[in-house]
Design a protein around this motif. Sequence first.
Motif, short mmCIF file in Angstrom:
data_model
loop_
_atom_site.label_atom_id
_atom_site.label_comp_id
_atom_site.label_asym_id
_atom_site.label_seq_id
_atom_site.Cartn_x
_atom_site.Cartn_y
_atom_site.Cartn_z
N THR A 34 0.84 -1.20 0.00
CA THR A 34 0.00 0.00 0.00
C THR A 34 0.88 1.25 0.00
O THR A 34 2.07 1.19 0.33
N PRO A 35 0.32 2.41 -0.34
CA PRO A 35 1.09 3.66 -0.28
C PRO A 35 1.40 4.10 1.15
O PRO A 35 2.15 5.06 1.34
N PHE A 36 0.82 3.42 2.16
CA PHE A 36 1.04 3.82 3.54
C PHE A 36 2.43 3.43 4.03
O PHE A 36 2.92 3.99 5.01
N ARG A 37 3.06 2.46 3.39
CA ARG A 37 4.41 2.06 3.80
C ARG A 37 5.40 3.15 3.40
O ARG A 37 5.36 3.68 2.29
N THR A 38 6.32 3.48 4.29
CA THR A 38 7.33 4.49 4.00
C THR A 38 8.21 4.02 2.85
O THR A 38 8.75 2.91 2.89
N PRO A 39 8.38 4.83 1.81
CA PRO A 39 9.21 4.41 0.67
C PRO A 39 10.65 4.15 1.06
O PRO A 39 11.19 4.79 1.97
N ASP A 40 11.28 3.22 0.37
CA ASP A 40 12.68 2.90 0.64
C ASP A 40 13.57 4.12 0.46
O ASP A 40 14.59 4.27 1.15
N SER A 41 13.22 5.01 -0.47
CA SER A 41 14.05 6.20 -0.70
C SER A 41 14.13 7.07 0.55
O SER A 41 15.19 7.63 0.87
N ALA A 45 17.51 7.63 2.87
CA ALA A 45 18.00 9.00 3.10
C ALA A 45 18.17 9.27 4.60
O ALA A 45 19.16 9.90 5.01
N VAL A 46 17.24 8.79 5.41
CA VAL A 46 17.37 8.97 6.86
C VAL A 46 18.58 8.18 7.38
O VAL A 46 19.35 8.69 8.20
N ALA A 47 18.75 6.95 6.92
CA ALA A 47 19.91 6.16 7.34
C ALA A 47 21.21 6.86 6.97
O ALA A 47 22.16 6.89 7.76
N SER A 48 21.27 7.45 5.77
CA SER A 48 22.47 8.17 5.35
C SER A 48 22.74 9.36 6.26
O SER A 48 23.89 9.61 6.65
N ALA A 49 21.69 10.10 6.62
CA ALA A 49 21.86 11.24 7.51
C ALA A 49 22.30 10.81 8.91
O ALA A 49 23.13 11.47 9.55
N LEU A 50 21.76 9.68 9.39
CA LEU A 50 22.11 9.21 10.73
C LEU A 50 23.53 8.67 10.79
O LEU A 50 24.14 8.67 11.86
N HIS A 51 24.05 8.20 9.67
CA HIS A 51 25.45 7.77 9.64
C HIS A 51 26.38 8.91 10.07
O HIS A 51 27.40 8.68 10.71
N VAL A 70 13.33 -0.89 10.43
CA VAL A 70 14.35 -1.61 11.19
C VAL A 70 15.60 -1.82 10.33
O VAL A 70 16.73 -1.80 10.83
N GLY A 71 15.43 -2.01 9.04
CA GLY A 71 16.58 -2.15 8.16
C GLY A 71 17.44 -0.89 8.15
O GLY A 71 18.67 -0.97 8.14
N ALA A 72 16.78 0.29 8.16
CA ALA A 72 17.53 1.54 8.22
C ALA A 72 18.28 1.66 9.53
O ALA A 72 19.43 2.11 9.57
N LEU A 73 17.64 1.25 10.62
CA LEU A 73 18.31 1.29 11.93
C LEU A 73 19.49 0.32 11.97
O LEU A 73 20.55 0.63 12.52
N ALA A 74 19.30 -0.87 11.41
CA ALA A 74 20.36 -1.88 11.43
C ALA A 74 21.60 -1.40 10.69
O ALA A 74 22.71 -1.85 10.97
N ALA A 75 21.42 -0.46 9.76
CA ALA A 75 22.56 0.06 9.02
C ALA A 75 23.39 1.03 9.83
O ALA A 75 24.53 1.32 9.45
N VAL A 76 22.84 1.56 10.94
CA VAL A 76 23.56 2.58 11.70
C VAL A 76 23.77 2.20 13.17
O VAL A 76 24.43 2.95 13.89
N CYS A 77 23.22 1.07 13.62
CA CYS A 77 23.37 0.64 15.02
C CYS A 77 24.28 -0.58 15.10
O CYS A 77 24.14 -1.52 14.31
N ARG A 78 25.18 -0.58 16.07
CA ARG A 78 26.20 -1.62 16.14
C ARG A 78 25.77 -2.82 16.98
O ARG A 78 26.24 -3.93 16.74
N ARG A 79 24.91 -2.61 17.98
CA ARG A 79 24.66 -3.67 18.94
C ARG A 79 23.26 -4.27 18.83
O ARG A 79 23.12 -5.50 18.75
N SER A 80 22.22 -3.45 18.86
CA SER A 80 20.86 -4.01 18.85
C SER A 80 19.89 -3.03 18.22
O SER A 80 20.10 -1.81 18.23
N VAL A 81 18.81 -3.60 17.67
CA VAL A 81 17.70 -2.83 17.11
C VAL A 81 16.41 -3.45 17.63
O VAL A 81 16.24 -4.67 17.60
N THR A 82 15.49 -2.59 18.08
CA THR A 82 14.20 -3.05 18.60
C THR A 82 13.08 -2.36 17.83
O THR A 82 13.12 -1.15 17.64
#
Length: 241
Positions: A34-41, A45-51, A70-82
Amino acid sequence: MFSPEGPTLRELAVQALSSVEHGYDLLAPKFDRTPFRTPDSVLDAVASALHRTGPHDDGLDLCCGTGAGVGALAAVCRRSVTGVDFSAGMLDVARARTRPTGPRVSWVRADARALPFTSAFDLVVSFGAFGHFLPRELPGLFAQVHTVLRPGGRFAFPVLAPPRPSSAAFWMLLGFDTVMRVRNALWRPPFVMYYRAFRLGEVRRELERAGFQVDLRALPEFGTRSDGSPRVRMVEARRLP
């Protein structure tokens, strides 16, 4: 939305006449189509900024839905993602997704207004969930985020520039919010989902009152509007000691 893979008009109508929790339980199996899911783009972009603000050890995706963030978080967190959400159906879909390699991932069913954590995270993110909170609920919501963050931790989320009154998008969103207000005046239980209730100026004030230092960062991947202002920004709120 009405493709063979997505929800039918009837399914969306049943969801809209349910509570928020039960409605998302029903929608969960088809939510990612559905369009309600946040687009990967946006996630990328948020993951890149958080890096650029890291490193981060432990991250929380607030109102995680089916786990796309969670995939975006996993790209910038070293230990755990919830991932935390109050819809059991959405969490079931999230658990079934292919998990990214890297930090430990866990899922918790809880209401964002009563989180079962204290000083457990360096980073909290949220994507597309704030329309489910009324303006009067923002102080309590931001207080919860403040509680779960360690001192110096960050709360980050993207915000789109509001459409101008001359655009079709403005009137479409206004019409949607009007229909939802009428629905909630006539039908119980309410289904809180308002696109125009989350106003950046008010949000910034409430974050500062909750004990955050707030910065706005343009996400250059999405360009600028005709007046030079960013189309998409990331709110980055740092918990003060």
